[in-house]
Design an enzyme around this catalytic site. Structure first.
Site, PDB file in Angstrom:
ATOM      1  N   ASP A 182     -53.416 -39.712  82.325  1.00 43.90           N
ATOM      2  CA  ASP A 182     -53.775 -39.800  83.746  1.00 43.90           C
ATOM      3  C   ASP A 182     -55.268 -39.590  83.984  1.00 43.90           C
ATOM      4  O   ASP A 182     -55.671 -39.108  85.046  1.00 43.90           O
ATOM      5  CB  ASP A 182     -52.985 -38.780  84.589  1.00 43.90           C
ATOM      6  CG  ASP A 182     -51.494 -38.903  84.360  1.00 43.90           C
ATOM      7  OD1 ASP A 182     -51.010 -40.046  84.317  1.00 43.90           O
ATOM      8  OD2 ASP A 182     -50.827 -37.871  84.184  1.00 43.90           O
ATOM      9  N   GLY A 236     -48.564 -45.038  83.713  1.00 41.24           N
ATOM     10  CA  GLY A 236     -48.664 -45.597  85.058  1.00 41.24           C
ATOM     11  C   GLY A 236     -50.126 -45.783  85.352  1.00 41.24           C
ATOM     12  O   GLY A 236     -50.872 -44.814  85.442  1.00 41.24           O
ATOM     13  N   HIS A 237     -50.578 -47.015  85.407  1.00 43.84           N
ATOM     14  CA  HIS A 237     -51.988 -47.280  85.637  1.00 43.84           C
ATOM     15  C   HIS A 237     -52.179 -47.796  87.054  1.00 43.84           C
ATOM     16  O   HIS A 237     -51.638 -48.838  87.418  1.00 43.84           O
ATOM     17  CB  HIS A 237     -52.507 -48.279  84.595  1.00 43.84           C
ATOM     18  CG  HIS A 237     -52.516 -47.710  83.211  1.00 43.84           C
ATOM     19  ND1 HIS A 237     -52.618 -48.454  82.078  1.00 43.84           N
ATOM     20  CD2 HIS A 237     -52.442 -46.423  82.797  1.00 43.84           C
ATOM     21  CE1 HIS A 237     -52.604 -47.655  81.019  1.00 43.84           C
ATOM     22  NE2 HIS A 237     -52.491 -46.416  81.436  1.00 43.84           N
ATOM     23  N   GLN A 258     -51.338 -42.828  77.860  1.00 39.43           N
ATOM     24  CA  GLN A 258     -51.274 -41.366  77.710  1.00 39.43           C
ATOM     25  C   GLN A 258     -52.651 -40.847  77.230  1.00 39.43           C
ATOM     26  O   GLN A 258     -53.645 -41.510  77.447  1.00 39.43           O
ATOM     27  CB  GLN A 258     -50.149 -40.925  76.768  1.00 39.43           C
ATOM     28  CG  GLN A 258     -48.755 -41.167  77.320  1.00 39.43           C
ATOM     29  CD  GLN A 258     -48.261 -42.582  77.121  1.00 39.43           C
ATOM     30  OE1 GLN A 258     -48.364 -43.136  76.057  1.00 39.43           O
ATOM     31  NE2 GLN A 258     -47.714 -43.179  78.161  1.00 39.43           N
ATOM     32  N   THR A 289     -43.616 -41.030  87.848  1.00 40.36           N
ATOM     33  CA  THR A 289     -42.488 -40.196  88.267  1.00 40.36           C
ATOM     34  C   THR A 289     -42.717 -39.520  89.618  1.00 40.36           C
ATOM     35  O   THR A 289     -41.788 -38.940  90.174  1.00 40.36           O
ATOM     36  CB  THR A 289     -42.258 -39.075  87.229  1.00 40.36           C
ATOM     37  OG1 THR A 289     -43.480 -38.319  87.132  1.00 40.36           O
ATOM     38  CG2 THR A 289     -41.911 -39.623  85.868  1.00 40.36           C
ATOM     39  N   GLY A 314     -64.492 -42.682  92.728  1.00 38.63           N
ATOM     40  CA  GLY A 314     -63.401 -43.127  93.605  1.00 38.63           C
ATOM     41  C   GLY A 314     -62.598 -44.188  92.901  1.00 38.63           C
ATOM     42  O   GLY A 314     -62.996 -44.686  91.843  1.00 38.63           O
TER      43      GLY A 314
HETATM   44  P1  IMP Z   1     -42.390 -39.175  77.376  1.00 39.92           P
HETATM   45  O1  IMP Z   1     -43.573 -39.957  76.918  1.00 39.92           O
HETATM   46  O2  IMP Z   1     -41.746 -39.751  78.600  1.00 39.92           O
HETATM   47  O3  IMP Z   1     -41.418 -38.930  76.271  1.00 39.92           O
HETATM   48  O4  IMP Z   1     -42.905 -37.714  77.837  1.00 39.92           O
HETATM   49  C1  IMP Z   1     -43.455 -36.776  76.902  1.00 39.92           C
HETATM   50  C2  IMP Z   1     -44.622 -36.008  77.516  1.00 39.92           C
HETATM   51  O5  IMP Z   1     -45.701 -36.901  77.741  1.00 39.92           O
HETATM   52  C3  IMP Z   1     -44.316 -35.377  78.874  1.00 39.92           C
HETATM   53  O6  IMP Z   1     -45.073 -34.184  78.995  1.00 39.92           O
HETATM   54  C4  IMP Z   1     -44.836 -36.400  79.868  1.00 39.92           C
HETATM   55  O7  IMP Z   1     -45.170 -35.814  81.102  1.00 39.92           O
HETATM   56  C5  IMP Z   1     -46.073 -36.881  79.125  1.00 39.92           C
HETATM   57  N1  IMP Z   1     -46.467 -38.238  79.504  1.00 39.92           N
HETATM   58  C6  IMP Z   1     -45.916 -39.401  79.103  1.00 39.92           C
HETATM   59  N2  IMP Z   1     -46.572 -40.438  79.626  1.00 39.92           N
HETATM   60  C7  IMP Z   1     -47.574 -39.935  80.355  1.00 39.92           C
HETATM   61  C8  IMP Z   1     -48.626 -40.522  81.119  1.00 39.92           C
HETATM   62  O8  IMP Z   1     -48.792 -41.739  81.216  1.00 39.92           O
HETATM   63  N3  IMP Z   1     -49.473 -39.662  81.730  1.00 39.92           N
HETATM   64  C9  IMP Z   1     -49.358 -38.313  81.604  1.00 39.92           C
HETATM   65  N4  IMP Z   1     -48.404 -37.723  80.900  1.00 39.92           N
HETATM   66  C10 IMP Z   1     -47.518 -38.528  80.269  1.00 39.92           C
END
Ligand code: IMP
Length: 431
Positions: A13, A40-41, A226, A303, A417
């Site tokens: 993020d 999520g971009h 990620q 989410t 921004g």
């Molecule tokens: P998973 O990738 O859904 O299995 O989640 C594993 C961990 O990675 C959790 O702590 C999620 O919140 C985190 N996570 C997965 N995708 C993202 C992302 O795109 N941004 C931030 N955290 C992520």
């Protein structure tokens, strides 16, 4: 050769989507190489917001091609939805703009079901996953049971693999997690239907396409998902995702060698956030956290979960620079820090009474460290309308300089921004 990797230097993020969108104006091809719809971009162009989970963030540039490489776990329902939405918005007008590798792992409803069931069963020990089925899908790949994207176009093979897979998965779902099984027939029919829609985007060998593009002197961006601290091997295990998120993954997920990489840009916010469980040394108290959450819109794009907020952690950033081989940084969301009289930046940790400057790789140790902060002056000005570095308030410029000096890595880009125009370039991308 002109390969540029964009990689998250924190817990995800960081604003990679915006950076990739802005960089794509100068690129010919953007490759997404790992992760899945857990990402999520969020892109804001002319005030219009687009959220992408699988399709590379270069898609909003009509001259830039996009590719989903083998390292991605492809949520088939999600990718079809994104394609439909983009088409409806008049963006993805030609199937040549997007290619999906036949070698991608297909992520299906039973992966999501298992992910959710496991989290519930784990109770307080849960990872806090996005519930998108990422872990179970990568497990299938590693155990050589995965259905590949190319399998969707061979009905007999698809049916056989689906039956074999569901035999085992349903045993777990029904007998262990006490949930309704997933039926083969409706899923098979649905996949046949979706495959017909996805066929124009199919590519048998995306590695070859990338290789040829680079050889022809094209500029290729590799878009990570990620962040470093969520890397399966080098992150805060077990509170990580199930793919490798660091630079090396761009090579593995795409099928190219590291020598093509000209630049590796690490994306970091001017502060830190994380979602889900796990250690977070610079996490703020709830009052400050809530302030940043509101001002920075720190809620998950996938989410909607509120993100945990903290000060910038230079120990973790230096670790990210090391494990990724970062050549420069992009500093995002500087505008969100406006209005703080003092800004804390973590420059070291204390562990068992000893000051340390390197990140402890064990999550147990990391959860016990105490951050040591340097307090910098804040600024009160609104930065959102600043369009050049020299127009930033002195305290903001000092903040940028302090980070670059402490981590001994140049900062190429500063963002004030979500809009493209709110990007301040210190150094051009291809120079
Ligand atoms: P998973 O990738 O859904 O299995 O989640 C594993 C961990 O990675 C959790 O702590 C999620 O919140 C985190 N996570 C997965 N995708 C993202 C992302 O795109 N941004 C931030 N955290 C992520």
């Amino acid at each position: 050769m002109a390969g540029i990797v964009v990689v998250g230097a924190q817990w995800g993020d960081e604003g990679k989507g915006k950076v990739v969108d802005v960089f794509s104006a100068h690129a010919d091809l953007v490759v997404r190489y790992q992760g899945g719809a857990n990402a999520g971009h969020t892109l804001v162009v002319n005030g219009v917001k687009t959220v992408l989970h699988l399709i590379p963030s270069g898609v909003l540039h009509p001259k830039c091609s996009c590719m989903i490489a083998p390292g991605v776990v492809l949520d088939i329902e999600e990718v079809v939805k994104e394609i439909r939405d983009l088409k409806a918005a008049g963006v993805l007008t030609n199937s040549e703009q997007l290619k999906i590798s036949d070698q991608c792992t297909v992520l299906l409803s039973y992966h999501r079901k298992l992910d959710a069931a496991r989290e519930v069963a784990a109770g307080n020990e849960k990872i806090g996953t996005t519930g998108k089925g990422i872990g179970p899908a990568y497990e299938d790949r590693a155990s050589r049971k995965a259905i590949l994207f190319g399998d969707l176009f061979d009905r007999e093979r698809l049916k056989g693999k689906l039956e074999a897979s569901l035999k085992e998965k349903n045993f777990l779902i029904e007998k262990y997690y006490k949930q309704e099984p997933v039926e083969v027939e409706p899923l098979f029919n649905r996949l046949v239907e979706l495959a017909a829609e996805l066929e124009p985007y199919r590519s048998k060998d995306t590695s070859l396409v990338v290789h040829r593009a680079l050889k022809a002197g094209k500029k290729v961006l590799f878009e990570g998902a990620q962040g470093t601290m969520l890397d399966l091997l080098h992150g805060t295990y077990p509170y990580v995702t199930s793919s490798s998120t660091i630079t090396g993954s761009a090579c593995i997920g795409t099928g190219i060698g590291p020598s093509v990489m000209q630049k590796i840009v690490g994306i970091t916010k001017a502060y830190t956030t994380r979602v889900g469980s796990g250690p977070f040394p610079t996490e703020m108290n709830e009052t400050l956290s809530e302030r940043l959450r509101q001002e920075g819109g720190e809620f998950g794009a996938t989410t909607g979960r509120p993100r945990r907020c903290g000060w910038l952690d230079l120990v973790a950033l230096k670790y990210a620079i090391r494990v990724n081989g970062l050549t420069s940084l992009a500093l995002m969301k500087l505008d969100v820090l406006s209005g703080h009289e003092k800004i804390e930046v973590c420059t070291a940790y204390r562990l068992d009474g000893v000051e340390i400057k390197e990140l402890p790789v064990s999550s147990n140790d990391l959860s016990r460290v105490e951050p040591i902060y340097r307090t910098l002056n804040g600024w009160s000005e609104d930065l959102r309308n600043v369009r050049a570095i020299q127009d930033l308030p002195q305290a903001a410029r000092d903040f940028i300089q302090f980070i670059a000096t402490e981590v001994a890595t140049p900062i190429d880009v500063v963002s004030v921004g979500p809009g493209r125009e709110q990007t301040l370039w210190i150094k051009p991308l291809f120079s």
